[in-house]
Scaffold this motif. Structure first.
Motif, PDB file in Angstrom:
ATOM      1  N   VAL A 112       0.746  -1.110   0.358  1.00 18.65           N
ATOM      2  CA  VAL A 112       0.363   0.233   0.732  1.00 18.65           C
ATOM      3  C   VAL A 112       0.416   1.708  -0.021  1.00 18.65           C
ATOM      4  O   VAL A 112       0.846   2.518  -0.538  1.00 18.65           O
ATOM      5  N   ASP A 113       2.163   1.373   0.783  1.00 19.26           N
ATOM      6  CA  ASP A 113       2.439   2.040   0.630  1.00 19.26           C
ATOM      7  C   ASP A 113       4.149   2.356  -0.202  1.00 19.26           C
ATOM      8  O   ASP A 113       4.723   3.176  -0.488  1.00 19.26           O
ATOM      9  N   ARG A 114       3.785   1.309  -1.129  1.00 20.21           N
ATOM     10  CA  ARG A 114       4.280   1.442  -2.387  1.00 20.21           C
ATOM     11  C   ARG A 114       3.936   2.394  -3.737  1.00 20.21           C
ATOM     12  O   ARG A 114       4.262   2.819  -4.331  1.00 20.21           O
ATOM     13  N   LYS A 115       3.065   0.966  -4.291  1.00 18.40           N
ATOM     14  CA  LYS A 115       1.655   2.210  -4.794  1.00 18.40           C
ATOM     15  C   LYS A 115       1.028   3.062  -4.813  1.00 18.40           C
ATOM     16  O   LYS A 115       0.642   3.170  -6.017  1.00 18.40           O
ATOM     17  N   GLY A 116       0.529   3.501  -3.521  1.00 14.72           N
ATOM     18  CA  GLY A 116      -0.177   4.171  -3.363  1.00 14.72           C
ATOM     19  C   GLY A 116      -1.900   3.815  -2.974  1.00 14.72           C
ATOM     20  O   GLY A 116      -1.607   2.724  -3.862  1.00 14.72           O
ATOM     21  N   ARG A 117      -2.627   4.241  -2.344  1.00 15.28           N
ATOM     22  CA  ARG A 117      -3.688   4.205  -2.045  1.00 15.28           C
ATOM     23  C   ARG A 117      -4.792   4.103  -3.345  1.00 15.28           C
ATOM     24  O   ARG A 117      -5.277   3.144  -3.624  1.00 15.28           O
ATOM     25  N   ARG A 118      -4.964   5.264  -4.251  1.00 17.35           N
ATOM     26  CA  ARG A 118      -5.677   4.823  -5.283  1.00 17.35           C
ATOM     27  C   ARG A 118      -5.184   4.256  -6.699  1.00 17.35           C
ATOM     28  O   ARG A 118      -6.126   3.500  -6.864  1.00 17.35           O
ATOM     29  N   PRO A 152      -9.819   1.235   1.385  1.00 12.33           N
ATOM     30  CA  PRO A 152     -10.982   2.490   1.709  1.00 12.33           C
ATOM     31  C   PRO A 152     -10.618   2.833   3.339  1.00 12.33           C
ATOM     32  O   PRO A 152     -10.893   4.082   2.925  1.00 12.33           O
ATOM     33  N   TRP A 153     -10.849   1.677   4.087  1.00 10.01           N
ATOM     34  CA  TRP A 153      -9.453   2.137   5.639  1.00 10.01           C
ATOM     35  C   TRP A 153      -9.201   3.001   6.042  1.00 10.01           C
ATOM     36  O   TRP A 153      -8.862   3.703   6.683  1.00 10.01           O
ATOM     37  N   ILE A 154      -8.295   3.142   4.850  1.00 10.96           N
ATOM     38  CA  ILE A 154      -6.969   3.288   4.785  1.00 10.96           C
ATOM     39  C   ILE A 154      -7.287   4.818   4.663  1.00 10.96           C
ATOM     40  O   ILE A 154      -6.481   5.943   4.678  1.00 10.96           O
ATOM     41  N   VAL A 155      -7.359   5.067   3.023  1.00 14.45           N
ATOM     42  CA  VAL A 155      -7.979   6.556   2.775  1.00 14.45           C
ATOM     43  C   VAL A 155      -8.597   7.389   3.879  1.00 14.45           C
ATOM     44  O   VAL A 155      -8.543   8.005   3.684  1.00 14.45           O
ATOM     45  N   ASN A 156     -10.037   6.537   4.175  1.00 15.94           N
ATOM     46  CA  ASN A 156     -10.672   7.009   4.922  1.00 15.94           C
ATOM     47  C   ASN A 156      -9.889   7.764   6.595  1.00 15.94           C
ATOM     48  O   ASN A 156     -10.035   8.813   7.417  1.00 15.94           O
ATOM     49  N   SER A 157      -8.833   6.701   6.942  1.00 18.57           N
ATOM     50  CA  SER A 157      -8.009   7.894   8.339  1.00 18.57           C
ATOM     51  C   SER A 157      -7.067   8.486   7.711  1.00 18.57           C
ATOM     52  O   SER A 157      -6.935   9.000   9.033  1.00 18.57           O
ATOM     53  N   GLU A 158      -7.047   8.589   6.379  1.00 15.91           N
ATOM     54  CA  GLU A 158      -6.221  10.199   5.722  1.00 15.91           C
ATOM     55  C   GLU A 158      -6.885  10.876   5.483  1.00 15.91           C
ATOM     56  O   GLU A 158      -6.399  12.135   4.814  1.00 15.91           O
ATOM     57  N   ILE A 159      -8.051  11.474   4.608  1.00 12.99           N
ATOM     58  CA  ILE A 159      -8.828  11.986   3.932  1.00 12.99           C
ATOM     59  C   ILE A 159      -9.119  13.342   4.407  1.00 12.99           C
ATOM     60  O   ILE A 159     -10.079  14.087   3.918  1.00 12.99           O
ATOM     61  N   TYR A 160      -9.382  13.083   5.860  1.00 13.20           N
ATOM     62  CA  TYR A 160      -9.973  13.865   6.676  1.00 13.20           C
ATOM     63  C   TYR A 160      -9.428  14.851   7.384  1.00 13.20           C
ATOM     64  O   TYR A 160      -8.554  14.602   8.124  1.00 13.20           O
ATOM     65  N   PRO A 161      -9.637  16.513   7.885  1.00 10.24           N
ATOM     66  CA  PRO A 161      -9.108  16.687   8.666  1.00 10.24           C
ATOM     67  C   PRO A 161      -8.737  16.431  10.143  1.00 10.24           C
ATOM     68  O   PRO A 161      -9.769  16.012  11.012  1.00 10.24           O
ATOM     69  N   LYS A 220      -0.676   8.503  -0.665  1.00  8.30           N
ATOM     70  CA  LYS A 220       0.218   8.298  -0.574  1.00  8.30           C
ATOM     71  C   LYS A 220       1.277   9.194  -0.597  1.00  8.30           C
ATOM     72  O   LYS A 220       1.851   9.898  -1.932  1.00  8.30           O
ATOM     73  N   GLY A 221       2.252   9.004   0.758  1.00  9.08           N
ATOM     74  CA  GLY A 221       3.454  10.156   0.948  1.00  9.08           C
ATOM     75  C   GLY A 221       3.043  11.288   1.098  1.00  9.08           C
ATOM     76  O   GLY A 221       4.199  12.315   1.655  1.00  9.08           O
ATOM     77  N   GLY A 248      -3.352  15.796  -8.919  1.00 10.14           N
ATOM     78  CA  GLY A 248      -3.639  17.219  -8.087  1.00 10.14           C
ATOM     79  C   GLY A 248      -2.757  16.928  -7.002  1.00 10.14           C
ATOM     80  O   GLY A 248      -2.252  18.215  -6.341  1.00 10.14           O
ATOM     81  N   SER A 249      -2.155  16.164  -6.670  1.00 13.53           N
ATOM     82  CA  SER A 249      -1.806  15.333  -5.390  1.00 13.53           C
ATOM     83  C   SER A 249      -0.258  15.283  -5.973  1.00 13.53           C
ATOM     84  O   SER A 249       1.009  16.048  -5.140  1.00 13.53           O
ATOM     85  N   GLU A 250       0.146  15.146  -7.186  1.00 16.70           N
ATOM     86  CA  GLU A 250       1.687  15.755  -7.351  1.00 16.70           C
ATOM     87  C   GLU A 250       1.889  16.180  -6.821  1.00 16.70           C
ATOM     88  O   GLU A 250       3.279  17.653  -6.980  1.00 16.70           O
TER      89      GLU A 250
END
Length: 581
Positions: free
Chosen positions: A337-343, A476-485, A546-547, A566-568
């Motif tokens: 997950v940290d190599r390829k990225g979430r999306r 999806p659970w990892i995304v939800n742990s990172e996506i909100y303020p 990711k990152g 956008g993330s880049e």
């Protein structure tokens, strides 16, 4: 993992975790004792798949009514939605320990009610109790482990809860297989879940409350005493100060957002950053369920029977493949997950899922098209009233095959003793005729037809799980742990989790009805369509995190960034900022 949260942990953290628990076994005792809730979560969501095969044997109403089968399966999910809400309130009101003990009582009561159930309605009642326990465990176990663990190994220890969920599902399939020949079959399968609940209840009685909750209740000395068992003496004061700062921030956030849940939701939706985060967070959770994963996890043995394996024991044994691959996939996800990225991982996962679902649809279409024909003389040979009434009413019965027979009300197919792929008998589905079929050296089919494509269907199910588990299963659970303020992380994650449970309920409550009306081929094709829509939605709505630090994710959402590009851009701007500094 199908439901529940995932906290990502890297290899360094797992190594540090092993070193720490070796020196301080008390920490592992805390984590594993609370983690039994995850095991029960997995067991009770997985065990019904095999138990349902035998419940249908004991209750004719369940065998005849598809909606009743779906209700028995899905009421645990409905209960989990309520249990998760109650768990959030109970965690704050009574503490994490009391909430876990309450979940154990619910697990135990539900298991006993199901084990002694004299009628289907009582099984449903037991499933609701178990669902309450599942919902509370999904909220409380990870929280307790997180708050009772040293910060440097928190991710690794909470990850064990996720592994115990998939491990519990695998264990449920093993237990199902073990009790296939035991008197009472499904009663043992469902009732045995009471044992881990009793074990956890006893263990938790000797464990302390969460230090964070104690500090929040102004019981500072009790919190300090627990931290002294977890941290080296020189770090205890530092952790007490960190706990104080964290709780003060939490109180300030509550004052700013309001204490009422509706006020918090309203504040979150009005905030542009949080709303864009919710678009992404809710999207990935809904897509996770509408790719059809829980049709496989809850109905796996039934699907195996659709593929032409009439034996219940064989269906259960082959279902172990899907559960085992799901557990392995959870471990693989942690590695990549940290190599390829979430999306990227979700998009790759969905491409694999769509491919497998379309292939499964083709295979099940071939199964239906090449099903053995019906032999009228063979059907009549079982007696005057033995032939399926729907078959007798047909204008052109010569065109009927096994699949047409099974679509008839209360009909079954008995294979030809000269070969199971040769024309057989379409009979009324009764126990007497089932025994007669066996006496004629035939095999009795009620859910699927003899086919040469069965092994291919099982292989594709395995590939489907391999495609799903490392990507859409955990990310999806990892995304939800990172996506909100930070201030909105609790309410944002809660809304997304509810969307996951509700989607789960819709899918599990409709799967058998869909197969009845669309056939297995049509149903898997429908899920392929849902997955394609999900792929497009994730491509356009979900950013790559990711990152990125939490602050960078927030900046990206402020700009409306939704794609990897956008993330880049955020990465570039962050790099420039660092260079300026």
């Amino acid at each position: 993992m199908v439901e529940g949260g995932v906290i990502k942990a890297d290899n360094v953290e797992f190594t540090e975790c092993w070193n720490t628990i070796w020196k301080t076994p008390y920490i592992m005792r805390l984590a594993l004792s609370a983690g039994i809730g995850g095991l029960l979560f997995g067991y009770d969501t997985g065990v019904i798949s095999g138990a349902l095969l035998y419940i249908k044997d004991d209750f004719d109403s369940v065998e005849r009514k598809t909606w009743l089968q779906e209700t028995i399966v899905s009421m645990a999910v409905a209960g989990a939605i309520v249990g998760a809400a109650l768990g959030g309130w109970a965690n704050d009101r009574f503490g994490r320990k009391i909430s876990i003990l309450a979940a154990d009582v619910l697990f135990f009561v539900g298991a006993i009610v199901m084990a002694v159930a004299p009628a289907p309605w009582m099984i449903i009642l037991g499933r609701i109790f178990v669902g309450f326990g599942v919902g509370m465990a999904s909220m409380t176990s990870p929280l307790y482990i997180s708050e009772a663990s040293p910060a440097r190994i928190r991710g690794a220890l909470v990850s064990t809860n996720g592994l115990l969920i998939t491990g519990g599902q695998f264990l449920s399939y093993l237990i199902n297989l073990a009790f296939t020949h035991a008197p009472g079959t499904w009663r043992w399968m469902l009732g045995v879940a009471g044992l881990p609940a009793v074990v956890q209840f006893v263990l938790m009685l000797s464990l302390p409350e969460s230090p964070r909750w104690l500090y929040r209740q102004n019981r500072e000395e009790e919190a300090r005493a627990i931290l002294e068992k977890i941290y080296p003496s020189e770090l205890v004061e530092e952790e007490m100060n960190a706990l104080h700062s964290s709780i003060e921030e939490e109180k300030a956030d509550q004052e700013a957002m309001g204490s009422n849940i509706f006020q918090r939701v309203n504040q979150a939706v009005k905030n542009d950053v949080v709303r864009r985060g919710l678009y992404a967070g809710v999207t990935v959770q809904v897509v996770q369920q509408f790719v059809g994963i829980n049709t496989v996890m809850y109905y796996s043995p039934s699907i195996v029977q659709f593929a032409g394996f009439a034996s219940k024991k064989t269906a259960l044994a082959l279902s172990l493949i899907t559960s085992g691959l799901n557990a392995v996939g959870s471990v693989i996800s942690m590695m990549f997950v940290d190599r390829k990225g979430r999306r990227s991982l979700m998009i790759i996962s969905l491409i694999g899922i769509i491919t497998c679902l379309v292939a499964l649809s083709v295979v099940f279409f071939q199964v239906a098209s090449h099903a053995p024909l019906i032999d009228r003389l063979k059907s009549n040979s079982f007696g005057r009233n033995a032939t399926c009434p729907a078959y007798l009413r047909q204008q052109s019965p010569s065109s009927w095959n096994c699949m047409d027979c099974l679509k008839g009300t209360e009909c079954a197919f008995c294979t030809n003793s000269a070969g199971k792929y040769r024309p057989g008998a379409c009979l009324a589905s009764t126990d007497a005729l089932k025994d007669a079929c066996s006496e004629h050296h035939g095999t009795w089919y009620t859910n699927g037809c003899p086919t040469k494509f069965g092994i291919l269907a099982i292989l594709l199910l395995g590939l489907y799980i391999i495609a799903y588990s490392p990507g859409m299963g955990t990310v999806p659970w990892i995304v939800n742990s990172e996506i909100y303020p930070l201030r909105y992380r609790g309410i944002g994650g809660g809304i997304a989790a509810v969307s996951n449970w509700v989607s789960n309920l819709i899918v599990s409550e409709t799967f058998l009805t869909l197969t009845e009306h669309l056939g297995s081929a049509g149903t898997f094709l429908l899920f392929a369509g849902f997955s394609l829509v999900g792929l497009v939605a994730i491509y356009f709505v979900v950013p790559e995190t990711k990152g990125l630090a939490f602050e960078e994710v927030e900046k990206m959402l402020q700009k409306g960034g939704r794609t990897k590009k956008g993330s880049e851009n955020v990465d570039d701007s962050a790099t420039k900022d660092q260079g300026t500094q």
